[in-house]
Design a protein around this motif. Structure first.
Motif, PDB file in Angstrom:
ATOM      1  N   PRO A   1       0.817  -1.220   0.000  1.00  0.00           N
ATOM      2  CA  PRO A   1       0.000   0.000   0.000  1.00  0.00           C
ATOM      3  C   PRO A   1       0.851   1.271   0.000  1.00  0.00           C
ATOM      4  O   PRO A   1       0.302   2.359   0.041  1.00  0.00           O
ATOM      5  CB  PRO A   1      -0.785  -0.089   1.319  1.00  0.00           C
ATOM      6  N   LEU A   2       2.161   1.146  -0.049  1.00  0.00           N
ATOM      7  CA  LEU A   2       3.003   2.318   0.175  1.00  0.00           C
ATOM      8  C   LEU A   2       2.900   3.337  -0.960  1.00  0.00           C
ATOM      9  O   LEU A   2       2.944   2.986  -2.135  1.00  0.00           O
ATOM     10  CB  LEU A   2       4.464   1.895   0.321  1.00  0.00           C
ATOM     11  N   VAL A   3       2.770   4.565  -0.571  1.00  0.00           N
ATOM     12  CA  VAL A   3       2.887   5.681  -1.505  1.00  0.00           C
ATOM     13  C   VAL A   3       3.811   6.702  -0.858  1.00  0.00           C
ATOM     14  O   VAL A   3       3.844   6.819   0.365  1.00  0.00           O
ATOM     15  CB  VAL A   3       1.521   6.324  -1.833  1.00  0.00           C
ATOM     16  N   ILE A   4       4.547   7.414  -1.697  1.00  0.00           N
ATOM     17  CA  ILE A   4       5.589   8.291  -1.169  1.00  0.00           C
ATOM     18  C   ILE A   4       5.119   9.741  -1.213  1.00  0.00           C
ATOM     19  O   ILE A   4       4.674  10.230  -2.260  1.00  0.00           O
ATOM     20  CB  ILE A   4       6.894   8.156  -1.989  1.00  0.00           C
ATOM     21  N   TYR A   5       5.248  10.402  -0.102  1.00  0.00           N
ATOM     22  CA  TYR A   5       4.903  11.821  -0.017  1.00  0.00           C
ATOM     23  C   TYR A   5       6.101  12.574   0.555  1.00  0.00           C
ATOM     24  O   TYR A   5       6.762  12.074   1.460  1.00  0.00           O
ATOM     25  CB  TYR A   5       3.731  12.036   0.950  1.00  0.00           C
TER      26      TYR A   5
END
Lengths: 219, 414, 966, 88
Positions: B251-255
Motif C-alpha cells: 500500500p506504500l505511496v511516497i509523499y
C-alpha cells in the motif's frame, strides 16, 4: 405590490443606506454616503454588496431546451455568459447547468407557468453571495488575494478560482472598466471573504458603496 | 572539561580513527544484504552483529550515510502512541534511545525536552485523552494537561492562536519526549556495525534483486552482483522502487514532508510543541535554531524539492502559536520522502518472498523507531520469524483487511 | 569621522543628511544611505561582531550581505546583518552573542580552548555519565544561539501579493540591465530586481572609474527607466525559485509571489576568501568589499593595505585604491606568472611591489586580535605549498583578498539547473538549464563588463524565443578569454589552526583534515559533520573552498566531488513576511449574528462556527441541561444549517444512491425519508444522513456537518466512474436548516405554514415541500433528538426571517433556542451515534450496531465486498449504551477513558453525559462483544488505579418505542 | 507553486486543486477472492514513474485525470475521465 422583506444580506454593511430599493423580498442599498462620492469611489476603488439580486440555477438534460423556451439568450460554451435585458447575467456553468443572476430592476427569474418544471430540468437553489470590486485599484487588491492573472482574463467569462482562501466564481465584467470584477461565493464563506476584502480595501482607501454607482441606468 | 577533550588538545595529531572501514570491494557473497545506509539499516546491521553474531553483512547505500529520512526529519523521539502494539513498540525504542549514547559511545545529544501535542478542539482533546489513557495503562508517561499548564511551561505561546485559529483547549503532555542529533545516530550505528564486522558501502546503488522460485538469491548493484539469501529493504522513501524489483505490491505511496530551520537564537523554547490541526511541530535545537516541520505535502511525489506554500503556511502557523517571532529569519527549508501506509503504522518483517524482508512504511514516524526497528529486524532476519513486537505490522495485514488501529483517531475531528 | 573619503561620484550616501546612531552604547554619526557597517567603519570601529564558536573579533568581510559575524540587535529585532542594515536616525544597535561587549567579549576565552574543541568534539564527550548530559547541554545551549528574541514583540501582519510577468531578471548589473533593455524593447513585461538599494551591480563598485563602463551603465539605466514595460525593483531579493518559475521576492514591506513565464538569473558572483592563518582578523576583507566601501559609502577600507590576489581584479583593485590615496603596500599574487595584462602593467607603473607566487601565510594582530598590524607573506613552491621559512613581514592595517569568485547560483540550482566545473574560469557554470530558465553574466562564467552586457542580451533573446517571439537573431554564446578569474586552491595550512574556511561556524582547515580522517569524506557528510555552510550565510563564502579542500583530500575532480544541495532561501527571510496576511475562511451559518446577539457560546466545528449553547461560559452544564429539559417538555429551536445538504436528481438518481449508500432507495416512496449509511471502499463507516425522496428522480440528502464537503467531492467522482445520468448539487451553503423540536413544535409550526402538518397527514419520517413564514421550505420529520420535530430547510437568505418568525410565534410556548452541545446530549439519550465521534477511522457498521442499515442481497454498494470479508471475522468490539451505577467520590469518567478487564483494555467510552434529562449519567462505549449484553458490568478507568463501574443497557435510553415522535 | 492544467479551467496553481490519489479502474468484486480483494483495496502503484491520478479543481468542482511523473513532478497530460480513456 412589493413583497415583504424576507431576504437579508450575509454581510454587515456600514450603516443604514441613504437610499435603497426592494427587490424580490430583499433590500438593495443604492447608496450609503453620497451618490456622487460613491460614483467617484467606484472609479478609484470600492466594494459593493449585490447579494440581494435574485439568483437561480437550472440543471439537467433538459435545462438548455427549457430555458430556450423562455427566450433566455443562452451562452454557447461552458463558463461563457450572456447579458439579460435588465442587467442580469446568465452563465453556463456546465454542459447541463446554468446560473442566472437577475439585474437590479426586479425582473422575475424564469419559472414554469404551471409551477412544474419539465422532468429533465431541475431548479437548483442559488443563494451565492454576490459582490463587486471595482475601480482602477481593484487590480492591486486582487493581487493580494488571488493567484490568478486577471490581466489575461477574458471579459464576460467566469473564472473559478480561490479568492482570499475562498472558492469563488470571478467575473471580469464588461459594462464597466476591465478592473471591475464580480464575485460569487458560497454564502457560508461569504463573511470571511467580505471581511478580508473590506480590510484590504480600507488600506487602499476604498469604501463600501451602494449599487447606484454601478448601475447608473437604474430605473 | 571532560578528560576526553584534553586528549584532543594535547595530541599532535587528531587521535580519532575512521568511524568505519573503507572497504574498497564488494565480496561475492554475504549472509545478509541491507539496502539503505540510514539509521534503520545501520541499526539492523549493528544488532545483527551484536545480538545474533551475524557479521558477514553488507550495508548498501546509494548516496551517503544518513542522507535519506535519517538526516531530514525533525529528530523527535516519543512513544505516546494510540494502540497498545504501537505504544509498546515505540516505548521499547525510547528505552533503547535513552541509553544509546553510552552504548555506542557517541554523544547523540539525546535531550529529553517534554512533548506537547496541542488540542484545538474538544474532539482533538478527546483523542489526546485516548492516547494518554492507553499510555498510562502501559506505563508510559503521558497526560492530558490544561491550557494553564501549557502556558506555565511555554510562556511565549498564545493560547488563543491570535484569534485566527481555534484556540488551544489543552494538550497531551509526554515528558520523555526528546530530540536527538539525527545524523549522529546513523554515524554511531555505522561505527558500531563496522566493529561487529558489517561492511558499509556508500555510493552503491541496488539495480535489481534476483529472485528464484520465490526466494531471494542475490542482488545486482552498480558495482557488481552479490549472492545472498537475505535482503532487508530499509530505504523508506525508495521502498516502492525496491519492491518493484521483486514484484511485490504494497500500500506504500511516497509523499514529501517538509521542514525548515531558522537562524540560531538564544534558548527560549525548551519543549517540543506539536499542533496537528495547525500542521506544526517545532523545537529548538541545541545550536539554537528553531526546527519546524509540517504535515505531508498534499500529493504524492518521490522527490525532496521544497515549496513556497510550505514555508508560507508553516510561518503563519508558527506565528499563530508564537506571535513574537515575525522578525526571526528562516534560514533554510528542505524535504524528506515518507513512505506512507493507510493505517499510519509501519510495514515490517517477512514478506511472501523468502529472504526478502521489509522495514518500511515509516511515513513521518521513522526516526524515533530507529533503534527498535534495527533490533527487531535483526532478530527477524536472524531467525526468519517476525519479532513479537512487530507481528502486528506485517504486510499481510492488508489482504486480511486487519489494519492497525493507529489511524483510529485520525478521523475523530468532526 | 576618521575614515570617510571626500565625495565620490555616484556614492550612495547623502552628506546632506547626517544621522546620529549608537553602537554598543557609544554614539556615532553617519549618513543617510550608509549601512551600519559602513558607518561604523567610517568612525574607525573595526570590531563589528564576534564569531559563533570562538568569539573571535570580526569586522567587515564582504559588505554584501554575507557578513554573518557582524550581527546586531536593534530593539526587538535581532540577528540583523550590519553590512546591509540601513542606517536610521537614532538607531541603537548592539552586537549579538557577546558576554560583556563586542570589544571585550568575555567569551573570547573560548578561543584559547579551541584546540580542545576540534570538529565534532561534542559527539565525543559529555554523554557519560548519562545524568550529567542535561547539565552540559544546558551550558552548550546557552553559549550557542545568536540573538535573543523579545517575547513581547508583536507586529501587524504584512500584506503579501501575487504578481505576474513575462520575464523576471534577477540582478541589475551589466548583464541584467542589458538583458532588461533587450527584452523590454521587444515589448516583454519585464520585472528586474536587485537586492541592493541602487541598480548597477558591479558598475557601482568595480567599474566606477572606468569611463566607458560608466557611460554604458548610464545608457542602460536611462533605457530601463524610459521603458514602461520594465518594472525595476531595487531593494528586492529573489529569495527562492520554485516549480514552474514561482519566485519569492522580498522587499522591506512584503513578500511578492511572482509567476514568471521565464526567469533570467544575472546574479553575479560572490568573491571568495583565501584561507591563511588569522584570515578573519578585522581589516582583512574581500577586494570587492574594499571597493564597495570606497565607491558606495566613501569610506576608506584601510590606510595601508596588502592585496592578496590571483586574478586581474586584484590589479584593478590596486590601482583603484591607490587613486583614492590608499597606500597599497604590496600585491601578493598566488600565481607565479603574475598578471601580464595592462592592468598588471599599470600597477607596476604605480610602483606597487608585486610578489609573484606568494601568499599571505599569516596575519599579525595585537590587542587580542582586534587590530591588524601586518602580514607575513611567503613564497609558494611549484606544488603551491607555502615556504614559511622564506617569509617576509609586510606591515599593514588592512588586507584585500581578491583570489576568485563563486557563482551566486542558488536560484538556478533551486530551479533545477545543473552545473559543471569549468577550468577556464575555475568556477562552476550552468551546464543544463530547465526550460524557461536563463543565466547571464558572471554567474554564467562571463567576466568582463562588456562581455557581460553581450551575454545579458544573448540570454534575453533566448528567453524571448522561448516565450514565442518570432524572428529574433540569436547571439552566439561567449566564452571567457584570458586567465581564470579564480584560483584553484587559495588555501594554505598553518600549524596553529586559525585559518578559517567558514567564518560563520569557525571551521578551520584542520577540521576538514580531521573529519576526513574520521571517514566523513563526501561533501554531504563533511557538511553535516563539520557544519560547514550551515551558518547564517549558508556557505556563500565557504562552500567553494570546502569543495576544493575535499577534492584534494579525495584526489578527485571538483565535478566528482560535487556540491551540497542548494535550497531556499537565498538569504534568510523573516517569518513575518513569509506568513504575511493570512486568510482563515470560516463558515458561518446565516444566523451567526443572531446567535451572538442571543448570547450563544460559539465554538469551532470543523470549518464552521456553531453555538454550543446559549448562556454564560461558567454556566455551561446548567445551561445545556436547561435547554435539553425545555426541548423534552416544550419546544426548542436549533440552527442545523451546518448539515450537508445535497440535491441528487436525474433518471438514475435512485440507482446512484443505492450504489453509494448501504440501503435501498429504488422503492422509496416520494415524500418519505430513509436513513442513509455510507462506507468507504474498505468498509469503514464514512457518512450518515437522511435521504428524502421529493420526486421519482429527485432526492434531497443530508450529510454530517464535518464530512459533507469531502463526501460531496467523492460523490462527484463516483458519478463519473459509474457513468450514471444523475446530477449532484451541493446546497449546503445555499440552504439554512432549522430544527424545531419538542412536544409543542407542531403547535408552533402550524401557525406559519399552510402544509397540513397533522400527525396523520405528515407522519414521522415524512417530507413535505411548501412554505414556512411565506418562504419556500422543505420540511422533514426527523427524530435525532427524540421528540416530535420538524427540520425546516429554507433558502439561506431567508433564514433570519424564518428563524425570527418561529421565535415570535413560539413565544407563547416558551420557545427557546438550543445549541449543538444540547443536541448531543439529547441524541445520546435517544441512542443515536455521531459518525466520527462514536465511530473512528476504522469502524465498520457491525461494530457500531448499524447492521440493520445494510440492505441484504444488494449486488453492490461502495464497501460491500470489504464488509463481506470483515463480517466473516469474529466481531472485535461493539458500540453499546451504559449507565453509571455509583461514582461515589471517584473521578467522573470522560470520553475516551478506557474500559478494563483486569489489566486488559477491553473498550473505550465514546460519549458520556453526567447530567441528563433522565436524571442519571449515561454513555456509549466500544466494548468487546462478550461484554455487550445488557447488564454486563464495565470497569471504567477514570484515574490511575481507579475504576468506576458502569452497566451495559439497551439503547435508546429514552423513549424506546418512539412514542414521542407520533 | 506548480501549475496544473484543468481540462475545463485551464492552467492554475496547484493550490487550487485537491489530489484524489491514484486512478484505479472499478473492480469487479465477484472476480476476486478475499485476499485478492484485500490487496486490491489497499495496495497502490507507488513506484517511481508515470502514474494516472485523480485531481479535483475545487472552485469549479471538476474531477479529471492527470498523467504525472511522480519522480520528476512533471505532468504529461490531463483530461476528463471517460470509460474509454479511464479503464484501458
Amino acid at each position: 405590490m412589493p413583497l415583504p422583506i424576507t431576504r437579508t444580506s450575509p454581510f454587515e454593511l456600514p450603516s443604514t443606506p441613504g437610499a435603497s430599493r426592494d427587490l424580490a423580498g430583499a433590500s438593495l442599498a443604492l447608496w450609503f454616503d453620497d451618490p456622487e462620492r460613491e460614483r467617484q469611489a467606484a472609479q478609484r476603488l470600492a466594494l459593493c454588496d449585490l447579494s440581494a439580486l435574485p439568483k437561480a440555477g437550472y440543471k439537467g438534460n433538459g435545462a438548455t431546451a427549457w430555458l430556450q423556451t423562455h427566450q433566455t439568450p443562452l451562452p454557447a460554451e461552458t463558463f461563457e455568459s450572456t447579458r439579460l435585458t435588465d442587467g442580469g447575467i446568465i452563465v453556463k456553468v456546465a454542459a447541463d447547468e446554468y446560473f442566472l443572476e437577475a439585474g437590479p430592476s426586479g425582473v422575475d427569474l424564469p419559472v414554469p407557468s404551471n409551477g412544474e418544471f419539465p422532468p429533465d430540468c431541475f431548479p437548483v437553489v442559488r443563494e451565492d453571495a454576490s459582490l463587486v470590486l471595482c475601480g482602477a485599484r481593484a487590480a492591486a487588491v486582487l493581487l493580494q488575494v488571488c493567484g490568478y492573472d486577471f490581466s489575461t482574463a477574458t471579459l464576460d467569462r467566469v473564472i473559478y478560482t480561490r479568492v482570499a482562501g475562498v472558492d469563488s466564481a470571478v467575473f471580469p465584467a464588461a459594462g464597466y472598466p476591465h478592473t471591475h470584477v464580480k464575485l460569487w461565493c458560497d454564502r457560508s464563506y461569504a463573511v470571511s471573504l467580505w471581511n478580508s476584502l473590506v480590510e484590504i480595501c480600507e488600506e487602499f482607501e476604498g469604501p463600501i458603496i451602494g449599487a447606484q454607482a454601478l448601475f447608473t441606468d437604474l430605473p | 572539561m571532560p578528560h576526553r577533550l584534553l586528549k584532543y588538545g594535547f595530541s599532535d595529531h587528531h587521535p580519532e580513527p575512521r568511524m568505519f572501514r573503507d572497504v574498497k570491494h564488494l565480496k561475492p557473497e554475504y549472509d545478509a544484504v541491507i539496502i539503505g545506509g540510514g539509521g534503520h539499516g545501520l541499526a539492523a546491521a549493528y544488532y545483527l552483529g551484536k545480538d545474533h553474531g551475524v557479521s558477514n553483512v553488507a550495508v548498501l547505500e546509494q548516496g551517503y550515510l544518513g542522507g535519506g529520512g535519517t538526516g531530514r526529519n525533525t529528530a523527535i523521539v516519543r512513544s505516546n502512541y494510540l494502540t497498545p502494539e504501537g505504544a509498546r513498540f515505540y516505548q521499547a525504542s525510547v528505552e533503547l534511545f535513552q541509553d544509546l549514547s553510552r552504548e555506542l559511545d557517541y554523544n547523540l545529544f539525546y535531550s529529553e525536552r517534554g512533548h506537547f501535542t496541542l488540542a484545538h478542539s474538544p474532539a482533538s482533546l478527546r483523542t489526546q485523552r485516548w492516547r494518554a489513557e492507553v499510555n498510562q495503562h502501559l506505563g508510559i508517561d503521558s497526560q492530558v494537561v490544561d491550557p494553564k499548564f501549557i502556558q506555565s511551561q511555554i510562556p511565549q505561546i498564545d493560547l488563543t492562536c491570535g484569534g485566527h485559529q481555534p484556540p488551544i483547549h489543552g494538550a497531551l503532555f509526554h515528558p520523555p519526549g526528546a530530540i536527538a542529533r539525527h545524523d549522529a545516530v546513523a554515524w554511531a550505528y555505522a561505527r558500531g556495525a563496522d566493529r561487529y564486522g558489517a561492511e558499509i558501502h556508500q555510493q552503491t546503488a541496488v539495480t535489481d534483486i534476483e529472485v528464484r522460485d520465490g526466494a531471494v538469491i542475490g542482488v545486482h548493484t552498480d558495482r557488481g552482483y552479490i549472492k545472498t539469501r537475505k535482503v532487508l529493504s530499509a530505504v523508506a522513501g525508495w521502498t516502492t522502487h525496491i519492491t518493484k524489483m521483486v514484484g511485490l505490491r504494497t500500500p506504500l505511496v511516497i509523499y514529501p514532508l517538509q521542514a525548515m530551520v531558522t537562524e540560531p537564537l538564544k534558548p527560549w523554547l525548551n519543549h517540543i510543541v506539536v499542533s496537528a490541526s495547525l500542521h506544526v511541530y517545532v523545537s529548538q535545537s541545541s545550536r539554537g535554531e528553531l526546527v519546524a516541520g509540517a504535515s505531508l505535502d498534499p500529493y504524492e511525489l518521490i522527490s525532496s524539492r521544497s515549496t513556497l506554500d510550505f514555508a508560507e503556511s508553516m510561518s503563519g502557523h508558527l506565528l499563530d502559536l508564537f506571535p513574537c517571532l515575525p522578525q526571526v529569519n528562516v534560514l533554510r527549508q528542505w524535504a524528506g520522502m515518507c513512505d506512507m501506509t493507510p493505517d499510519f503504522s509501519p510495514i515490517m518483517g517477512l514478506t511472501p518472498i523468502e529472504g526478502f524482508y521489509l522495514d518500511s512504511g515509516w511515513g513521518t514516524w521513522g526516526f524515533k523507531a530507529t533503534p527498535i526497528s534495527g533490533k527487531t529486524m535483526a532478530f527477524t532476519l536472524a531467525n526468519n520469524r517476525d519479532h513479537d513486537l512487530i507481528e502486528a505490522f506485517n504486510l499481510s495485514r492488508f489482504e486480511r483487511c486487519q489494519l492497525v488501529g493507529e489511524k483510529g483517531a485520525a478521523s475523530v475531528g468532526h | 569621522m576618521t575614515s570617510r573619503l571626500p565625495p565620490q561620484p555616484g556614492e550612495w550616501i547623502n552628506r546632506e543628511q547626517p544621522l546620529d546612531f549608537q553602537f554598543e552604547g557609544v554614539s556615532y554619526q553617519g549618513f543617510t544611505g550608509d549601512v551600519l557597517s559602513s558607518a561604523l567603519w567610517a568612525n574607525g570601529v573595526r570590531v563589528l561582531g564576534r564569531s559563533f564558536k570562538y568569539h573571535r573579533p570580526r569586522g567587515i568581510y564582504s559588505l554584501a550581505n554575507h557578513d554573518a559575524n557582524a550581527l546586531v540587535s536593534v530593539g526587538s529585532r535581532t540577528n540583523l546583518r550590519a553590512d546591509c542594515l540601513p542606517l536610521e536616525a537614532n538607531l541603537q544597535a548592539s552586537a549579538v552573542n557577546t558576554l560583556g561587549s563586542v570589544s571585550r567579549d568575555h567569551l573570547a576565552i573560548m578561543d584559547r580552548f579551541s584546540r580542545f574543541l576540534p570538529v565534532g568534539f561534542y559527539y565525543k564527550a559529555f554523554h557519560t555519565p548519562r545524568r550529567l548530559f542535561p547539565f552540559y547541554e544546558n551550558q552548550m545551549r546557552k553559549v550557542a544561539g545568536l540573538g535573543r528574541i523579545d517575547p513581547q514583540y508583536r507586529e501587524a501582519a504584512t500584506a503579501k501579493q501575487y504578481d505576474f510577468c513575462d520575464l523576471l531578471i534577477v540582478g541589475a548589473g551589466p548583464a541584467g540591465l542589458s538583458a532588461a533593455v533587450d527584452a523590454g524593447e521587444r515589448g516583454l513585461r519585464v520585472i528586474l530586481v536587485d537586492e541592493n538599494p541602487h541598480p548597477g551591480g558591479s558598475f557601482t563598485w568595480q567599474w566606477r572609474r572606468h569611463a566607458e563602463a560608466l557611460e554604458r551603465c548610464e545608457q542602460l539605466l536611462n533605457r530601463v527607466h524610459a521603458l514602461d514595460n520594465i518594472d525595476l525593483r531595487v531593494g528586492t531579493l529573489a529569495a527562492g525559485c520554485y516549480s514552474d518559475r514561482w519566485v519569492a521576492l522580498f522587499d522591506q514591506q512584503r513578500m511578492t509571489k511572482l509567476r514568471a513565464a521565464a526567469v533570467l538569473v544575472a546574479s553575479g558572483c560572490f568573491e571568495q576568501p583565501a584561507v591563511f592563518q588569522n584570515n578573519d582578523a578585522p581589516g582583512i576583507m574581500l577586494g570587492s568589499a574594499a571597493q564597495r566601501l570606497v565607491h558606495r559609502y566613501a569610506v576608506q577600507p584601510f590606510s595601508q593595505g596588502v592585496i592578496l590576489g590571483a586574478n586581474r581584479d586584484a590589479y584593478r583593485l590596486a590601482s583603484d585604491l591607490t587613486t583614492h590615496g590608499i597606500d597599497v603596500t604590496a600585491i601578493c599574487d598566488l600565481r607565479p606568472e603574475g598578471e601580464s595584462s595592462p592592468a598588471g602593467t599599470r600597477v607596476q607603473e604605480l610602483g606597487i611591489p608585486i610578489y609573484r607566487g606568494y601568499t599571505i601565510y599569516q596575519a599579525e594582530t595585537r590587542r587580542r586580535g582586534t587590530q591588524l598590524t601586518g602580514v607575513i607573506a611567503c613564497p609558494l613552491d611549484r606544488q603551491g605549498d607555502t615556504q614559511p621559512q622564506a617569509g617576509l613581514s609586510l606591515p599593514c592595517d588592512g588586507v584585500a583578498v581578491s583570489v576568485g569568485w563563486a557563482p551566486d547560483a542558488g536560484l538556478l540550482y533551486q530551479a533545477g539547473a545543473r552545473f559543471q566545473y569549468q577550468s577556464a574560469v575555475e568556477q562552476f557554470v550552468p551546464h543544463t538549464l530547465p526550460p524557461g530558465l536563463f543565466a547571464a553574466g558572471r554567474v554564467n562564467g562571463i567576466f568582463s563588463w562588456a562581455d557581460q552586457c553581450i551575454d545579458g542580451q544573448r540570454a534575453a533573446r533566448a528567453a524571448a524565443i522561448h516565450l514565442g517571439h518570432p524572428d529574433i537573431t540569436e547571439i552566439p554564446t561567449l566564452t571567457h578569454q584570458g586567465t581564470p578569474p579564480s584560483h584553484p586552491y587559495p588555501i594554505f595550512p598553518h600549524p596553529e589552526k586559525h585559518n578559517f574556511v567558514d567564518f560563520d561556524e569557525d571551521i578551520h582547515l584542520a577540521d576538514f583534515k580531521n573529519a576526513h580522517q574520521e571517514g566523513y569524506d563526501n561533501i554531504e557528510l563533511v557538511k553535516r559533520f563539520t557544519t560547514v555552510g550551515m551558518g547564517p550565510s549558508q556557505g556563500k563564502l565557504s562552500n567553494m573552498n570546502a569543495i576544493r579542500i575535499l577534492a584534494r583530500q579525495n584526489n578527485a575532480t571538483i565535478d566528482a566531488t560535487g556540491t551540497t544541495t542548494s535550497r531556499p532561501f537565498q538569504h534568510p527571510v523573516p517569518i513575518g513576511h513569509l506568513a504575511g496576511r493570512r486568510f482563515h475562511p470560516l463558515r458561518r451559518t446565516p444566523l451567526d449574528a443572531w446567535h451572538r446577539q442571543a448570547g450563544a457560546q460559539m465554538a469551532h466545528a470543523g470549518a464552521w462556527l456553531r453555538p454550543e449553547y446559549y448562556g454564560a461560559a461558567d454556566e455551561r452544564a446548567q445551561s445545556i441541561l436547561a435547554e435539553a429539559e425545555h426541548v423534552r417538555q416544550r419546544v426548542g429551536l436549533i440552527d442545523v444549517s451546518t448539515l450537508g445538504k445535497l440535491q441528487v436528481t436525474g433518471p438514475d438518481a435512485a440507482e446512484f444512491l443505492e450504489r453509494i449508500y448501504t440501503g435501498r432507495f429504488q422503492k422509496q416512496s416520494t415524500q418519505r425519508l430513509r436513513y442513509g449509511l455510507a462506507c468507504d471502499e474498505t468498509g469503514t463507516v464514512l457518512e450518515d444522513g437522511v435521504i428524502a425522496r421529493l420526486a421519482h428522480d429527485h432526492f434531497y440528502v443530508t450529510a454530517t456537518s464535518g464530512g459533507s464537503g469531502s463526501f460531496y467531492r467523492e460523490l462527484l467522482r463516483w458519478r463519473q466512474l459509474f457513468q450514471l445520468d444523475v446530477q449532484i448539487s451541493n446546497l449546503t451553503g445555499q440552504l439554512a436548516a432549522l430544527n424545531l423540536a419538542g412536544p409543542d413544535s407542531r403547535d408552533v409550526l402550524k401557525e406559519l405554514t399552510c402544509i397540513d402538518i397533522s400527525g396523520e397527514a405528515f407522519p414521522y419520517l415524512g417530507v413535505r415541500v411548501g412554505t414556512v413564514a411565506g418562504v419556500p421550505a422543505t420540511l422533514m420529520r426527523v427524530g435525532f433528538v427524540g421528540e416530535l420535530g420538524y427540520e425546516i430547510h429554507v433558502p439561506a437568505s431567508s433564514a433570519v426571517h424564518v428563524w425570527e418568525q418561529l421565535c415570535e410565534t413560539g413565544r407563547p410556548f416558551g420557545l427557546k433556542p438550543f445549541g449543538v452541545e444540547t443536541q448531543r446530549l439529547l441524541r445520546l439519550e435517544k441512542g443515536h451515534l455521531i459518525v466520527g465521534h462514536d465511530t473512528d477511522a476504522l469502524t465498520y457498521p457491525a461494530e457500531a450496531d448499524l447492521q440493520w442499515a445494510i440492505a441484504q442481497n444488494k449486488p453492490f454498494f461502495v464497501g460491500s465486498r470489504s464488509l463481506e470479508i470483515l463480517q466473516k471475522r469474529p466481531l472485535m468490539r461493539k458500540l453499546v449504551g451504559f449507565r453509571l451505577k455509583d461514582t461515589e467520590d471517584k473521578p467522573f469518567p470522560e470520553e475516551c477513558h478506557l474500559i478494563l478487564d483486569g489489566e486488559t483494555i477491553v473498550g473505550r467510552v465514546t460519549s458520556i453525559a453526567r447530567d441528563s434529562t433522565l436524571k442519571h449519567p449515561i454513555g456509549m462505549a466500544f466494548v468487546e462483544p462478550r461484554l455487550a449484553s445488557p447488564g454486563s458490568p464495565l470497569a471504567i478507568r477514570t484515574a490511575p488505579g481507579t475504576t468506576v463501574t458502569g452497566e451495559v443497557c439497551s439503547l435508546p435510553f429514552y423513549d424506546p418505542d418512539n412514542l414521542r415522535q407520533q | 507553486m506548480k501549475i496544473l492544467t484543468c481540462p475545463l479551467n485551464g492552467p492554475r496553481p496547484i493550490q487550487e486543486f485537491h489530489y484524489g490519489g491514484e486512478f484505479r479502474p472499478p473492480l469487479d468484486p465477484a472476480q476476486l477472492n478475499d485476499a485478492d480483494w484485500g490487496q486490491e483495496v489497499h495496495h497502490r502503484h507507488g513506484e517511481p514513474g508515470v502514474k494516472r491520478e485523480w485531481w479535483y479543481h475545487t472552485a469549479s468542482g471538476t474531477w479529471f485525470i492527470a498523467e504525472r511523473d511522480n519522480l520528476q513532478d512533471r505532468v504529461i497530460q490531463t483530461y476528463l475521465y471517460t470509460p474509454e480513456r479511464g479503464n484501458d
